[in-house]
Design an enzyme around this catalytic site. Structure first.
Site, PDB file in Angstrom:
ATOM      1  N   LYS A  50       0.829  -1.205   0.000  1.00 42.31           N
ATOM      2  CA  LYS A  50       0.000   0.000   0.000  1.00 42.31           C
ATOM      3  C   LYS A  50       0.863   1.254   0.000  1.00 42.31           C
ATOM      4  O   LYS A  50       0.679   2.163  -0.819  1.00 42.31           O
ATOM      5  CB  LYS A  50      -0.908   0.007   1.236  1.00 42.31           C
ATOM      6  N   ASN A  51       1.820   1.319   0.925  1.00 41.80           N
ATOM      7  CA  ASN A  51       2.631   2.531   1.065  1.00 41.80           C
ATOM      8  C   ASN A  51       3.491   2.786  -0.166  1.00 41.80           C
ATOM      9  O   ASN A  51       3.790   3.939  -0.492  1.00 41.80           O
ATOM     10  CB  ASN A  51       3.495   2.447   2.320  1.00 41.80           C
ATOM     11  N   ARG A  56      -3.360  10.848   4.429  1.00 45.53           N
ATOM     12  CA  ARG A  56      -2.128  11.612   4.552  1.00 45.53           C
ATOM     13  C   ARG A  56      -1.243  11.505   3.309  1.00 45.53           C
ATOM     14  O   ARG A  56      -0.554  12.464   2.943  1.00 45.53           O
ATOM     15  CB  ARG A  56      -1.349  11.146   5.786  1.00 45.53           C
ATOM     16  N   CYS A 113      -4.964   8.780   9.598  1.00 48.14           N
ATOM     17  CA  CYS A 113      -5.147   8.209  10.935  1.00 48.14           C
ATOM     18  C   CYS A 113      -4.659   9.182  12.012  1.00 48.14           C
ATOM     19  O   CYS A 113      -3.670   9.891  11.818  1.00 48.14           O
ATOM     20  CB  CYS A 113      -4.370   6.903  11.074  1.00 48.14           C
ATOM     21  N   ARG A 154       2.577  14.408  12.665  1.00 51.06           N
ATOM     22  CA  ARG A 154       3.194  14.169  11.356  1.00 51.06           C
ATOM     23  C   ARG A 154       3.178  15.441  10.489  1.00 51.06           C
ATOM     24  O   ARG A 154       2.534  15.504   9.447  1.00 51.06           O
ATOM     25  CB  ARG A 154       2.479  13.010  10.644  1.00 51.06           C
ATOM     26  N   ASP A 193       4.715   0.495  12.007  1.00 50.98           N
ATOM     27  CA  ASP A 193       3.437  -0.034  11.525  1.00 50.98           C
ATOM     28  C   ASP A 193       3.192  -1.480  11.934  1.00 50.98           C
ATOM     29  O   ASP A 193       2.143  -2.043  11.604  1.00 50.98           O
ATOM     30  CB  ASP A 193       3.353   0.092  10.001  1.00 50.98           C
ATOM     31  N   ARG A 241      -8.456   0.301   4.525  1.00 54.20           N
ATOM     32  CA  ARG A 241      -7.444   1.195   3.985  1.00 54.20           C
ATOM     33  C   ARG A 241      -6.127   0.470   3.742  1.00 54.20           C
ATOM     34  O   ARG A 241      -5.318   0.919   2.935  1.00 54.20           O
ATOM     35  CB  ARG A 241      -7.207   2.378   4.936  1.00 54.20           C
TER      36      ARG A 241
END
Length: 421
Positions: A22-23, A94, A118, A123, A308, A400
């Site tokens: 995902k990232n 984000r 989230c 951040r 994470d 997500r």
């Protein structure tokens, strides 16, 4: 709202396929804004965050198609580009801030809303702004939007990040590919997703050298061309499902898994008494008998233990023999799952950025509420080890970051179902 019901006590056996990251995908998608030619991503994960990024890119003028049941994303930014990223889309995620660097490099100006996502810490965007300013951008905050301008284009520069930041590294790296001259980014993030982005950009014609120690050197080019790129394996999904047999018992092979993506995490599992073995198809994780041992964990930038995976690791350590200390050094306010685990019988004390977990012999099922993406899955994992029924509510966070989580766990023997709310 949907909820997930888990009945614990079953050992897990079989195989779980691991999706693309995902990232990484959320970072790769904005790269389409750097070129007028098509960019195609394969091995894409099928997640709500990907749909949000698709909507954002479409609002900017890019064409985005989802093919092969969502596992291929075909993009093109050959038409007129709108350099304004609106709050109504950006607030949802984000990673939306990653359009700032590409828009600035391609268009010379951009207006991007401050992002959402989230609630796991502030951040801030400071590092993104400082890095792009070093490349010659002028950035001003007005009414919740970043107004960025580089009317004469970006220029290469030497910039050292005061703190390691994945997002700021990604934004600066993409912007630097079209800057005039040489850019040197020092103390850059080293996560696999950064390497995957650099690999994709190179396939588009970018000139990037990575010394493997946190320094990226980019020779700017006049234009980038199209490419097809496979998204790297999702190391966080991989680590999450590695914890499933570690918590519930049994033996599961994670298809597509690679130890180099999670070596620090694998070391902690082995210290706890979990077997991790490399296979021809991925990684095999097994736990056959007895309680695991307590271990201490400190979250750090790659190649350290990933933040994470902290919530999921805490779920495992709730049933360890002894006392474990987890120190969160990446994000503040990231122990919101601890009170929910306590509802299941866990013994957890939180003081600032440190959580002390004293293992209990068995967790007990209870109604619990997810507070963020990784907390959602940590509660599901805890449910696998608990006696009786665990009901996890507010699981919309889960969509997500994890595709088909119920199907994947059920496929290895878990008693789990999703109830529509």
């Amino acid at each position: 709202m949907d909820s997930i019901i888990v009945n614990g006590g079953s050992a897990l056996n079989g195989q779980i396929p691991i999706a693309g990251a995902k990232n990484a995908c959320l970072t790769l998608m904005p790269a389409t804004l750097l070129s007028e030619e098509p960019l195609t991503l394969t091995n894409a994960p099928r997640l709500s965050d990907i749909k949000t990024m698709t909507a954002l890119l479409a609002s900017l003028g890019a064409e985005v198609q989802s093919l092969q049941d969502g596992q291929v994303i075909a993009m093109s930014s050959h038409g007129e580009i709108n350099p304004v990223a609106d709050y109504e889309i950006v607030r949802k995620m984000r990673a939306s801030n990653l359009v700032l660097g590409p828009l600035l490099a391609r268009m010379g100006h951009a207006v991007v809303s401050l992002p959402g996502g989230c609630a796991i810490g502030a951040r801030p965007m400071d590092l993104h702004i400082d890095a792009l300013t070093a490349l010659g951008a002028e950035i001003e905050l007005k009414d919740g939007y970043l107004h960025a301008n580089a009317p004469k284009g970006l220029k290469g520069a030497v910039y050292e990040f005061p703190l390691v930041s994945v997002g700021a590294t990604e934004n600066a790296l993409m912007a630097a590919t079209l800057a005039k001259g040489t850019t040197v980014l020092k103390n850059a993030a080293r996560e696999p997703e950064i390497g995957d982005l650099a690999k994709c950009l190179r396939s588009m014609g970018a000139q990037i050298d990575d010394d493997g120690k946190g320094t990226l050197t980019i020779e700017g080019v006049d234009r980038l061309h199209g490419a097809t790129h496979p998204v790297v394996t999702d190391r966080i999904e991989l680590g999450t499902y590695m914890l499933a047999p570690a918590i519930a018992g049994g033996e599961v092979e994670l298809l597509g898994g690679r130890r180099d993506l999670l070596d620090a995490f694998c070391v902690k599992l082995e210290e706890a008494g979990i077997d991790v073995t490399e296979t021809d198809k991925g990684l095999k994780v097994s736990r056959m008998n007895g309680r695991i041992r307590a271990v201490d964990v400190v979250t750090e930038p790659f190649p350290g233990f990933p933040t994470d995976l902290q919530a999921q690791m805490m779920a495992l350590l709730c049933t360890a023999e002894g006392k474990s200390v987890l120190e969160e050094r990446i994000f503040e306010n990231r122990f919101m799952h601890a009170p929910e685990l306590t509802r299941m019988g866990a013994d957890i004390e939180v003081h600032g950025g440190t959580a002390t977990v004293t293992g209990v012999e068995r967790l007990k099922g209870a109604p619990v509420m997810a507070t963020d993406l990784r907390a959602s899955v940590s509660l599901i994992l805890a449910g696998l080890a608990a006696e009786g029924e665990t009901v996890v509510s507010r699981v919309y966070h889960l969509d997500r970051g994890y595709e088909h989580v119920v199907g994947k766990l059920r496929g290895v023997g878990a008693s789990i179902e999703r109830i529509k709310g």
